[in-house]
Design a protein around this motif. Sequence first.
Motif, PDB file in Angstrom:
ATOM      1  N   ASP A   1     -32.215 -59.034  48.138  1.00  0.00           N
ATOM      2  CA  ASP A   1     -30.767 -58.852  48.180  1.00  0.00           C
ATOM      3  C   ASP A   1     -30.416 -57.386  48.398  1.00  0.00           C
ATOM      4  OD1 ASP A   1     -30.523 -61.546  47.766  1.00  0.00           O
ATOM      5  OD2 ASP A   1     -29.972 -61.396  45.651  1.00  0.00           O
TER       6      ASP A   1
ATOM      7  N   ASP B   1     -36.933 -56.468  46.347  1.00  0.00           N
ATOM      8  CA  ASP B   1     -35.675 -57.144  46.049  1.00  0.00           C
ATOM      9  C   ASP B   1     -34.966 -57.404  47.380  1.00  0.00           C
ATOM     10  OD1 ASP B   1     -32.894 -57.636  45.496  1.00  0.00           O
ATOM     11  OD2 ASP B   1     -33.169 -56.785  43.498  1.00  0.00           O
TER      12      ASP B   1
ATOM     13  N   PRO C   1     -32.468 -55.234  35.188  1.00  0.00           N
ATOM     14  CA  PRO C   1     -31.221 -55.976  34.981  1.00  0.00           C
ATOM     15  C   PRO C   1     -30.414 -56.048  36.276  1.00  0.00           C
ATOM     16  CG  PRO C   1     -31.560 -54.362  33.230  1.00  0.00           C
ATOM     17  CD  PRO C   1     -32.600 -54.090  34.278  1.00  0.00           C
ATOM     18  N   GLY C   2     -29.828 -57.199  36.522  1.00  0.00           N
ATOM     19  CA  GLY C   2     -28.995 -57.368  37.706  1.00  0.00           C
ATOM     20  C   GLY C   2     -29.757 -57.484  39.002  1.00  0.00           C
ATOM     21  N   HIS C   3     -31.065 -57.745  38.919  1.00  0.00           N
ATOM     22  CA  HIS C   3     -31.869 -57.839  40.142  1.00  0.00           C
ATOM     23  C   HIS C   3     -31.436 -59.030  40.987  1.00  0.00           C
ATOM     24  CE1 HIS C   3     -34.191 -61.358  38.790  1.00  0.00           C
ATOM     25  NE2 HIS C   3     -34.169 -60.808  37.594  1.00  0.00           N
ATOM     26  N   GLY C   4     -31.751 -58.948  42.277  1.00  0.00           N
ATOM     27  CA  GLY C   4     -31.507 -60.067  43.179  1.00  0.00           C
ATOM     28  C   GLY C   4     -32.730 -60.951  43.270  1.00  0.00           C
TER      29      GLY C   4
END
Length: 261
Positions: A150, A148, A106-109
């Motif tokens: 970000d 990831d 969840p909330g990955h870039g």
Amino acid sequence: MRIARFSRGDTVSFGVIDGDPAQPASLSVTAIAGHPFAPFQLAGEPAPLSDVRLLAPVLPSKVVGVGKNYADHAREMGGEAPPEPPIFLKPSTSVAGPRDAIVLPPGHGEVHHEAELAVVIGRLCREVPRERAADVILGYTCANDVTDRDLQKKDGQWARAKGFDTFCPLGPWIETDVTPEDDRAITCTVNGETRQDGRTSDLLTGVADLVALVSAAFTLLPGDVILTGTPAGVGPIVPGDDVVVSIEGIGTLSSRVVARD
């Protein structure tokens, strides 16, 4: 020789793969007694590979990653390759097997694939001279150094960006009939579209030198893995994508991308 780790029912074993990978129906696996890090014997009768589930070929104590080891990839990331490649660690819990999902948290870039040749260490070693690197290598497999981007930029170091569960698919097996000097094509496709198309001969720091470099810093244990770097063409993956890493003469590693709620 191709060495796999597989499950059949409730039993997990190492085994030897026979047959032609170009003809999947011809492939079979025969379990071995014990583990592949010492002389072993076959145990039992061959089983069709379709009757078992292939697992990550090893459970390493650590995965040692190597960054910016292809000039074209260093340039696509916005700079030139350094004189010595940066070294980082991925946790053992990031390892996933063939056909396992790459699970985006969840909330990955923006998450990228990175096709890589992986070196599997076969014996305890440290401070290995490059001339003896082949003596400590069990074999080679395919890897995907999922990242990831970000978080990589935000954190300034790479542990979290590259360390999530399932961010290190390995497989489908270990090919032992390879030398550090061999030149192999390495590709990555996403949904059948070629994204990466390189050759291991373009490694800036070759396999033997990487073993020397890494073992000068860390004691390596049987089953530890060194990721050798990725060629140009890295790019985003999203839920629903099918990602396939292939290395000539070694094998093909397939993963499907999913999102974790």
